[in-house]
Design a protein around this motif. Structure first.
Motif, PDB file in Angstrom:
ATOM      1  N   ASP A 161       0.846  -1.184   0.000  1.00  9.72           N
ATOM      2  CA  ASP A 161       0.000   0.000   0.000  1.00  9.72           C
ATOM      3  C   ASP A 161       0.892   1.250   0.000  1.00  9.72           C
ATOM      4  N   PRO A 162       0.509   2.306  -0.728  1.00  9.37           N
ATOM      5  CA  PRO A 162       1.318   3.533  -0.754  1.00  9.37           C
ATOM      6  C   PRO A 162       1.570   4.126   0.635  1.00  9.37           C
ATOM      7  N   VAL A 163       0.615   4.017   1.527  1.00 14.71           N
ATOM      8  CA  VAL A 163       0.796   4.532   2.886  1.00 14.71           C
ATOM      9  C   VAL A 163       1.881   3.735   3.607  1.00 14.71           C
ATOM     10  N   ASP A 164       1.882   2.428   3.425  1.00 15.25           N
ATOM     11  CA  ASP A 164       2.911   1.584   4.038  1.00 15.25           C
ATOM     12  C   ASP A 164       4.281   1.884   3.450  1.00 15.25           C
ATOM     13  N   LEU A 165       4.352   2.066   2.148  1.00 19.35           N
ATOM     14  CA  LEU A 165       5.628   2.402   1.511  1.00 19.35           C
ATOM     15  C   LEU A 165       6.174   3.729   2.016  1.00 19.35           C
ATOM     16  N   GLU A 166       5.302   4.692   2.225  1.00 15.20           N
ATOM     17  CA  GLU A 166       5.742   5.994   2.739  1.00 15.20           C
ATOM     18  C   GLU A 166       6.295   5.845   4.157  1.00 15.20           C
ATOM     19  N   MET A 167       5.641   5.041   4.962  1.00 11.69           N
ATOM     20  CA  MET A 167       6.127   4.795   6.314  1.00 11.69           C
ATOM     21  C   MET A 167       7.487   4.085   6.275  1.00 11.69           C
ATOM     22  N   MET A 168       7.615   3.094   5.399  1.00 11.51           N
ATOM     23  CA  MET A 168       8.897   2.394   5.264  1.00 11.51           C
ATOM     24  C   MET A 168       9.977   3.354   4.776  1.00 11.51           C
ATOM     25  N   ARG A 169       9.599   4.296   3.930  1.00  8.26           N
ATOM     26  CA  ARG A 169      10.557   5.290   3.434  1.00  8.26           C
ATOM     27  C   ARG A 169      11.067   6.174   4.572  1.00  8.26           C
ATOM     28  N   ARG A 170      10.167   6.551   5.481  1.00  7.94           N
ATOM     29  CA  ARG A 170      10.605   7.355   6.632  1.00  7.94           C
ATOM     30  C   ARG A 170      11.596   6.569   7.487  1.00  7.94           C
ATOM     31  N   VAL A 171      11.297   5.294   7.711  1.00  6.84           N
ATOM     32  CA  VAL A 171      12.210   4.432   8.473  1.00  6.84           C
ATOM     33  C   VAL A 171      13.538   4.320   7.733  1.00  6.84           C
ATOM     34  N   PHE A 172      13.479   4.114   6.437  1.00  2.00           N
ATOM     35  CA  PHE A 172      14.684   4.013   5.606  1.00  2.00           C
ATOM     36  C   PHE A 172      15.543   5.267   5.745  1.00  2.00           C
ATOM     37  N   THR A 214       4.680  -3.963  11.472  1.00  2.00           N
ATOM     38  CA  THR A 214       4.025  -2.956  10.636  1.00  2.00           C
ATOM     39  C   THR A 214       3.843  -1.615  11.332  1.00  2.00           C
ATOM     40  N   ASP A 215       4.178  -1.523  12.607  1.00  2.00           N
ATOM     41  CA  ASP A 215       4.133  -0.256  13.327  1.00  2.00           C
ATOM     42  C   ASP A 215       5.442   0.493  13.059  1.00  2.00           C
ATOM     43  N   GLU A 216       5.344   1.774  12.755  1.00  2.76           N
ATOM     44  CA  GLU A 216       6.535   2.541  12.372  1.00  2.76           C
ATOM     45  C   GLU A 216       7.615   2.520  13.448  1.00  2.76           C
ATOM     46  N   ALA A 217       7.249   2.775  14.689  1.00  2.00           N
ATOM     47  CA  ALA A 217       8.241   2.798  15.771  1.00  2.00           C
ATOM     48  C   ALA A 217       8.884   1.426  15.963  1.00  2.00           C
ATOM     49  N   GLU A 218       8.074   0.389  15.892  1.00  2.00           N
ATOM     50  CA  GLU A 218       8.607  -0.969  16.041  1.00  2.00           C
ATOM     51  C   GLU A 218       9.501  -1.349  14.873  1.00  2.00           C
ATOM     52  N   LEU A 219       9.118  -0.930  13.681  1.00  2.00           N
ATOM     53  CA  LEU A 219       9.936  -1.213  12.503  1.00  2.00           C
ATOM     54  C   LEU A 219      11.283  -0.502  12.608  1.00  2.00           C
TER      55      LEU A 219
END
Length: 68
Positions: free
Chosen positions: A10-21, A54-59
């Motif tokens: 999902d685009p929202v998930d990709l954006e969150m992964m991008r922030r983590v990246f 799938t949680d941003e902080a946990e990731l």
């Protein structure tokens, strides 16, 4: 490196992964020109997310604590 996963996530998930990246790149001081390290990090993030983190902080915590 995460753009290759468009359509799989999902685009929202990709954006969150991008922030983590981006955060982990800064922590590890991974240069923009270091394609191999950036690709490896993207793969780590995708694996962790696919494994259910799938949680941003946990990731961020899961990926930050790994090999540097």
């Amino acid at each position: 490196p995460l753009s290759q996963y468009r359509g799989r996530f999902d685009p929202v998930d990709l954006e969150m992964m991008r922030r983590v990246f981006d955060t982990v790149c800064k922590e590890r001081r991974i240069a923009l020109k270091d394609k191999e390290q950036r690709d490896d990090l993207a793969a780590e993030i995708i694996r962790a997310f696919s494994d259910g983190v799938t949680d941003e902080a946990e990731l961020l915590q899961a990926v930050s604590g790994r090999r540097r």
